[in-house]
Design a protein around this motif. Structure first.
Motif, PDB file in Angstrom:
ATOM      1  N   THR A 292      -8.629  44.850 -32.908  1.00 43.96           N
ATOM      2  CA  THR A 292      -7.292  45.391 -33.141  1.00 43.96           C
ATOM      3  C   THR A 292      -6.170  44.509 -32.617  1.00 43.96           C
ATOM      4  O   THR A 292      -5.074  44.535 -33.171  1.00 43.96           O
TER       5      THR A 292
ATOM      6  N   LEU B 171     -16.512  49.431 -36.588  1.00 47.61           N
ATOM      7  CA  LEU B 171     -16.217  49.521 -35.161  1.00 47.61           C
ATOM      8  C   LEU B 171     -14.934  48.756 -34.875  1.00 47.61           C
ATOM      9  O   LEU B 171     -14.807  47.586 -35.248  1.00 47.61           O
ATOM     10  N   SER B 172     -13.997  49.422 -34.225  1.00 45.43           N
ATOM     11  CA  SER B 172     -12.701  48.821 -33.908  1.00 45.43           C
ATOM     12  C   SER B 172     -12.470  48.896 -32.408  1.00 45.43           C
ATOM     13  O   SER B 172     -12.761  49.918 -31.779  1.00 45.43           O
ATOM     14  N   ALA B 173     -11.920  47.807 -31.861  1.00 40.56           N
ATOM     15  CA  ALA B 173     -11.599  47.750 -30.437  1.00 40.56           C
ATOM     16  C   ALA B 173     -10.755  46.506 -30.191  1.00 40.56           C
ATOM     17  O   ALA B 173     -10.652  45.633 -31.046  1.00 40.56           O
ATOM     18  N   THR B 174     -10.189  46.423 -28.992  1.00 37.92           N
ATOM     19  CA  THR B 174      -9.541  45.180 -28.599  1.00 37.92           C
ATOM     20  C   THR B 174     -10.631  44.147 -28.353  1.00 37.92           C
ATOM     21  O   THR B 174     -11.813  44.497 -28.187  1.00 37.92           O
TER      22      THR B 174
ATOM     23  N   ASP C 286     -12.408  44.803 -24.985  1.00 34.95           N
ATOM     24  CA  ASP C 286     -13.308  45.962 -24.993  1.00 34.95           C
ATOM     25  C   ASP C 286     -14.570  45.687 -25.815  1.00 34.95           C
ATOM     26  O   ASP C 286     -15.672  46.073 -25.426  1.00 34.95           O
ATOM     27  N   MET C 287     -14.413  44.989 -26.935  1.00 33.68           N
ATOM     28  CA  MET C 287     -15.591  44.669 -27.748  1.00 33.68           C
ATOM     29  C   MET C 287     -16.491  43.669 -27.010  1.00 33.68           C
ATOM     30  O   MET C 287     -17.716  43.808 -27.029  1.00 33.68           O
TER      31      MET C 287
ATOM     32  N   ALA D 172     -18.173  53.485 -24.254  1.00 37.84           N
ATOM     33  CA  ALA D 172     -16.929  52.954 -24.818  1.00 37.84           C
ATOM     34  C   ALA D 172     -16.365  53.916 -25.865  1.00 37.84           C
ATOM     35  O   ALA D 172     -15.148  54.117 -25.938  1.00 37.84           O
ATOM     36  N   LEU D 173     -17.234  54.521 -26.663  1.00 36.34           N
ATOM     37  CA  LEU D 173     -16.783  55.512 -27.656  1.00 36.34           C
ATOM     38  C   LEU D 173     -16.150  56.718 -26.968  1.00 36.34           C
ATOM     39  O   LEU D 173     -15.068  57.166 -27.348  1.00 36.34           O
TER      40      LEU D 173
ATOM     41  N   LYS E 183     -12.388  53.451 -26.024  1.00 37.59           N
ATOM     42  CA  LYS E 183     -12.257  51.994 -26.032  1.00 37.59           C
ATOM     43  C   LYS E 183     -12.800  51.405 -27.328  1.00 37.59           C
ATOM     44  O   LYS E 183     -12.402  50.325 -27.740  1.00 37.59           O
ATOM     45  N   LEU E 184     -13.723  52.101 -27.935  1.00 44.64           N
ATOM     46  CA  LEU E 184     -14.366  51.685 -29.174  1.00 44.64           C
ATOM     47  C   LEU E 184     -14.196  52.830 -30.159  1.00 44.64           C
ATOM     48  O   LEU E 184     -14.510  53.979 -29.832  1.00 44.64           O
ATOM     49  N   ILE E 185     -13.671  52.523 -31.328  1.00 45.80           N
ATOM     50  CA  ILE E 185     -13.446  53.545 -32.348  1.00 45.80           C
ATOM     51  C   ILE E 185     -14.471  53.345 -33.462  1.00 45.80           C
ATOM     52  O   ILE E 185     -14.614  52.245 -33.990  1.00 45.80           O
TER      53      ILE E 185
END
Length: 121
Positions: free
Chosen positions: A51, A79-82, A85-86, A99-100, A104-106
């Motif tokens: 992201t 999966l989306s994250a900075t 975070d990833m 993380a979910l 932190k993890l979408i």
């Protein structure tokens, strides 16, 4: 799946702190593409979206065969994250489910596909 998991863990153990996520994802792709027999039976499409940098990495496993995809292709699991975070998830500083739960993890799409990928880490 032991060989794939071992190879990914060995690669991740050698990752420098300044390694870009793109390089890490590409290395995971090489390991997956080199082990189709061990991955036989797995058929999911994945998309990783960073992201804060705009990085998108997409691939699919079709009965264990690895294929690069574009960001526009359908994905079972997105999966989306900075980037930080990833990276924390890939480097096992944070478990994917944790993380979910912490936001932190979408995840968009299949939890089963995500859990199947998480087995490699």
């Amino acid at each position: 799946m032991g060989k794939v998991k071992t190879q990914i863990r060995q690669m991740l153990d050698q990752v420098r702190p300044d390694t870009p996520l793109r390089e890490l994802l590409d290395a995971v792709g090489v390991i997956l593409s080199n082990n189709p027999d061990e991955l036989r039976g797995i058929t999911y499409a994945y998309r990783f979206c960073v992201t804060d940098t705009g990085l998108v990495k997409a691939f699919s496993l079709v009965d264990g065969q690895y294929f690069e995809k574009t960001e526009m292709d359908e994905a079972d699991c997105i999966l989306s994250a900075t980037e930080k975070d990833m990276m924390d998830v890939f480097l096992r500083k944070q478990k994917p489910l944790t993380a979910l739960l912490r936001g932190k993890l979408i995840l968009s799409g299949s939890k089963a596909a995500m859990l199947r990928f998480a087995e490699f880490l």
